[in-house]
Enzyme design. Structure first.
Site, PDB file in Angstrom:
ATOM      1  N   ASP A  24       1.474 -36.088 137.352  1.00 24.29           N
ATOM      2  CA  ASP A  24       0.579 -35.009 137.737  1.00 24.29           C
ATOM      3  C   ASP A  24      -0.831 -35.416 137.327  1.00 24.29           C
ATOM      4  OD1 ASP A  24       0.280 -34.464 135.004  1.00 24.29           O
ATOM      5  OD2 ASP A  24       1.044 -32.417 135.127  1.00 24.29           O
ATOM      6  N   CYS A  31       2.766 -36.817 132.644  1.00 23.03           N
ATOM      7  CA  CYS A  31       1.989 -35.587 132.745  1.00 23.03           C
ATOM      8  C   CYS A  31       1.106 -35.536 131.507  1.00 23.03           C
ATOM      9  CB  CYS A  31       2.874 -34.348 132.899  1.00 23.03           C
ATOM     10  SG  CYS A  31       3.809 -33.840 131.445  1.00 23.03           S
ATOM     11  N   THR A  58       1.443 -34.053 128.523  1.00 21.97           N
ATOM     12  CA  THR A  58       2.179 -34.273 127.274  1.00 21.97           C
ATOM     13  C   THR A  58       3.424 -35.124 127.459  1.00 21.97           C
ATOM     14  OG1 THR A  58       3.530 -32.296 127.576  1.00 21.97           O
ATOM     15  CG2 THR A  58       1.451 -32.036 126.356  1.00 21.97           C
ATOM     16  N   HIS A  80      21.569 -46.281 124.576  1.00 23.06           N
ATOM     17  CA  HIS A  80      22.581 -45.338 124.083  1.00 23.06           C
ATOM     18  C   HIS A  80      22.747 -44.099 124.949  1.00 23.06           C
ATOM     19  CE1 HIS A  80      22.429 -46.921 119.655  1.00 23.06           C
ATOM     20  NE2 HIS A  80      22.662 -47.868 120.539  1.00 23.06           N
ATOM     21  N   HIS A 120      28.935 -45.066 123.583  1.00 22.16           N
ATOM     22  CA  HIS A 120      27.841 -44.294 124.159  1.00 22.16           C
ATOM     23  C   HIS A 120      28.230 -43.712 125.522  1.00 22.16           C
ATOM     24  CE1 HIS A 120      25.557 -45.850 120.877  1.00 22.16           C
ATOM     25  NE2 HIS A 120      25.802 -47.096 121.268  1.00 22.16           N
TER      26      HIS A 120
END
Length: 153
Positions: free
Chosen positions: A10, A67, A69, A97, A132
């Protein structure tokens, strides 16, 4: 990498995406840029879905999403096993993992130098499977159950 890496950002992650693109070009890694292509405001859920769909359809190998954050776009992208990372260890081990298919970063949190380190660690790591795989299968079961009856709010 046989298939291109999908990119999406974004407006808050646009500049970081552009820095990562330059890094991928320098390394000869093919990518497909799903936008945004300017710093104009766009909504991260709209940007997250096209690159994630390309991964799910097998058109792209992995996704790198950005974006402000890294959190908002990772929430939107989490339907394809996305992670939001700001350290190299997490970027590497989320592939190894958790079999993450999308790396999300924040343009207001991670600088270009760290971003390319995260990208390199993420792209170089592969899923280890083994114990995993059992955990990833449990996550898929939770997602399937939630799709059947989850409501917002």
């Amino acid at each position: 990498m046989a298939k291109p890496v999908a990119l999406g950002a974004d407006h808050g992650g646009f500049e970081l995406k552009e820095a990562v693109k330059r890094h991928l070009e320098e390394r000869g890694i093919e990518y497909r840029d799903f936008g945004t292509h300017t710093g104009e405001a766009v909504d991260y859920p709209d940007i997250a879905l096209p690159p994630c769909d390309a991964v799910v359809k097998g058109e792209c190998s992995l996704a790198l999403l950005f974006c402000g954050t890294g959190v908002g776009i990772s929430i939107a992208a989490n339907k394809v096993n996305a992670c939001c990372c700001s350290d190299v260890f997490s970027a590497k081990y989320t592939r190894m993992h958790n079999d993450a298919n999308a790396l999300c970063m924040g343009g207001r949190v991670v600088g270009p130098g760290l971003a390319v380190e995260l990208v390199d660690a993420f792209l170089a790591a592969g899923f280890e499977g083994g114990r995993h795989a059992r955990r990833v299968e449990k996550l898929a079961a939770i997602e399937a159950r939630e799709r059947g009856g989850r409501t917002a709010g």
